[in-house]
Write an enzyme that holds these catalytic residues in place. Structure first.
Site, PDB file in Angstrom:
ATOM      1  N   TRP A 134       0.862  -1.173   0.000  1.00  9.53           N
ATOM      2  CA  TRP A 134       0.000   0.000   0.000  1.00  9.53           C
ATOM      3  C   TRP A 134       0.904   1.229   0.000  1.00  9.53           C
ATOM      4  O   TRP A 134       1.789   1.363   0.845  1.00  9.53           O
ATOM      5  CB  TRP A 134      -0.887  -0.048   1.241  1.00  9.53           C
ATOM      6  N   ASP A 216      -0.209  -4.583   9.647  1.00 11.81           N
ATOM      7  CA  ASP A 216      -1.280  -3.743   9.112  1.00 11.81           C
ATOM      8  C   ASP A 216      -2.502  -4.640   8.916  1.00 11.81           C
ATOM      9  O   ASP A 216      -2.551  -5.443   7.988  1.00 11.81           O
ATOM     10  CB  ASP A 216      -0.841  -3.109   7.789  1.00 11.81           C
ATOM     11  N   LYS A 252     -13.145  -0.970   6.172  1.00  9.39           N
ATOM     12  CA  LYS A 252     -13.667  -2.008   5.289  1.00  9.39           C
ATOM     13  C   LYS A 252     -14.725  -2.871   5.973  1.00  9.39           C
ATOM     14  O   LYS A 252     -15.847  -3.003   5.481  1.00  9.39           O
ATOM     15  CB  LYS A 252     -12.520  -2.889   4.784  1.00  9.39           C
TER      16      LYS A 252
END
Length: 407
Positions: A134, A216, A252
């Site tokens: 990312w 993460d 999310k």
């Protein structure tokens, strides 16, 4: 009139947001945006989870709610619930009172807190993350003043799987006192994570090299639909006795994208270390955003602390995960039936929202310019931006792009 800002260079556009801007300006009737990193229904619409709507309606009519400041470390109920979700209620870190949560401005804010703390309080100057990763991982650590920000090999483009040997070789060459970022599940952008056996080897190396691990965890529940199963990486490092950090995002799995609801979990060796870390983390928060927002955290806390709402939410997470899996299977079968050149098994082997298709920049360019299908230049697509309505069009476009411009 001349401006004091006149000599400032225009920053390059942020790819994913620039892609959406191009999509919005496109008038083609069959245009498709596969770049945006957010869940979509089969109608191509954002989904506000029903349980979230229920809680928001209750919050709006609750006379006890107000807009007073939260504690500097964030909402107590939210932080405790987030840690239980991540680690499990019976986690030794929770039972032994040696884990702390710090509410953050999304997962991004949690990563920033970790980077800032490790730089200022622990003296770290090295950060290694996967290649690819990312994009914000690199930017955050550079903005915190890290002078040695590198990427370890991760993706084997030819075989479309993890380059595990390359990863281990690069990490073995990294200096001690390095922050190493791992993706908890649903690696972004490849959708491919180490196996349990590979994770053991990574942990062995991290222990030997004295790395500081930052996991993460942005997609818990999206890989398998099972929250416990998707928490394996974090729980394994707890089991091994590591002191480490975890960035949690509720963008999310709760659909709270613009509420910026995150948590930084800090697993310590003992209670005394936890108290010391919390005191300094509060100073970082105070000088960064001062105080965290209430709305998203209140939603998450209300759901996770209510058994009925929690059960309903878990079904919502499974609904999202199942739809993503269905889109993977449909795309794979469409490409297979078309006889699209190349190997496409990775589409169904990868996990989570994103797929690293293997399309090269030239093929991506064809997809965008000729077919009005927008995706990142590295070939990453959002699987839930695919629908039963646009699937055939997208599959045909991929087939045409690959046939016209072979790897």
């Amino acid at each position: 009139m001349a401006s004091v800002f006149g000599d400032i260079e225009i920053a390059p556009p942020i790819e994913v947001f620039n892609l959406t801007a191009q999509y919005n300006e496109d008038n083609h009737p069959q245009k498709v945006n596969l770049g945006v990193g957010a869940y979509r229904t089969d109608e191509g619409k954002p989904w506000v989870l029903p349980v979230v709507r229920t809680v928001e309606a209750q919050m709006a009519t609750d006379p006890t709610q107000n807009h007073e400041y939260l504690p500097v470390a964030g909402m107590v109920d939210f932080r405790a619930a987030a840690l239980k979700l991540l680690l499990g209620e019976d986690s030794p870190a929770i039972v032994e009172n040696r884990v702390e949560g710090i509410q953050a401005i999304g997962g991004t804010g949690a990563i920033r807190l970790c980077a800032d703390f490790c730089k200022k309080m622990l003296g770290y100057d090295n950060m290694y993350t996967s290649s690819p990763t990312w994009g914000n991982h690199l930017g955050i650590f550079k903005s915190c003043g890290y002078t040695n920000v590198k990427q370890y090999r991760y993706w084997d483009a030819q075989n479309r799987t993890i380059d595990f040997n390359g990863m281990m070789e690069d990490l073995n060459a990294a200096p001690e006192k390095t922050v190493v970022i791992l993706h908890g599940c649903c690696h972004n952008p490849t959708g491919t994570n180490p196996s349990e056996e590979q994770l053991k080897e990574i942990a062995d190396l991290a222990e030997r090299k004295k790395f500081m691990i930052l996991v993460d965890e942005a997609y818990q529940g999206f890989a398998s639909g099972n929250l416990e199963q998707d928490g394996f990486t974090v729980r394994y490092f707890v089991k091994r006795g590591f002191e480490f950090f975890v960035s949690q995002s509720f963008s999310k799995n709760f659909g709270l994208y613009n509420e910026r609801t995150g948590n930084l979990a800090i697993i310590c060796a003992n209670k005394d270390a936890k108290l010391r870390v919390k005191s300094q983390m509060e100073m970082v928060v105070r000088t960064t955003w001062s105080n965290s927002p209430n709305h998203g955290a209140r939603i998450v806390a209300s759901v996770l602390n209510n058994p009925a709402y929690y059960a309903e939410w878990k079904e919502h997470v499974k609904t999202m995960s199942d739809r993503i899996k269905m889109m993977r299977e449909m795309l794979f079968q469409k490409l297979k039936s078309l006889g699209t050149p190349g190997k496409w098994d990775h589409i169904i082997e990868q996990k989570g929202m994103f797929s690293f298709t293997g399309l090269n920049p030239a093929q991506v360019d064809i997809m965008i310019k000729k077919y009005h299908i927008y995706l990142l230049k590295n070939g990453r697509i959002n699987m839930c931006a695919l629908t039963t309505s646009n699937m055939e069009y997208v599959a045909n476009a991929i087939h045409a792009a690959v046939t016209e411009c072979k790897l």
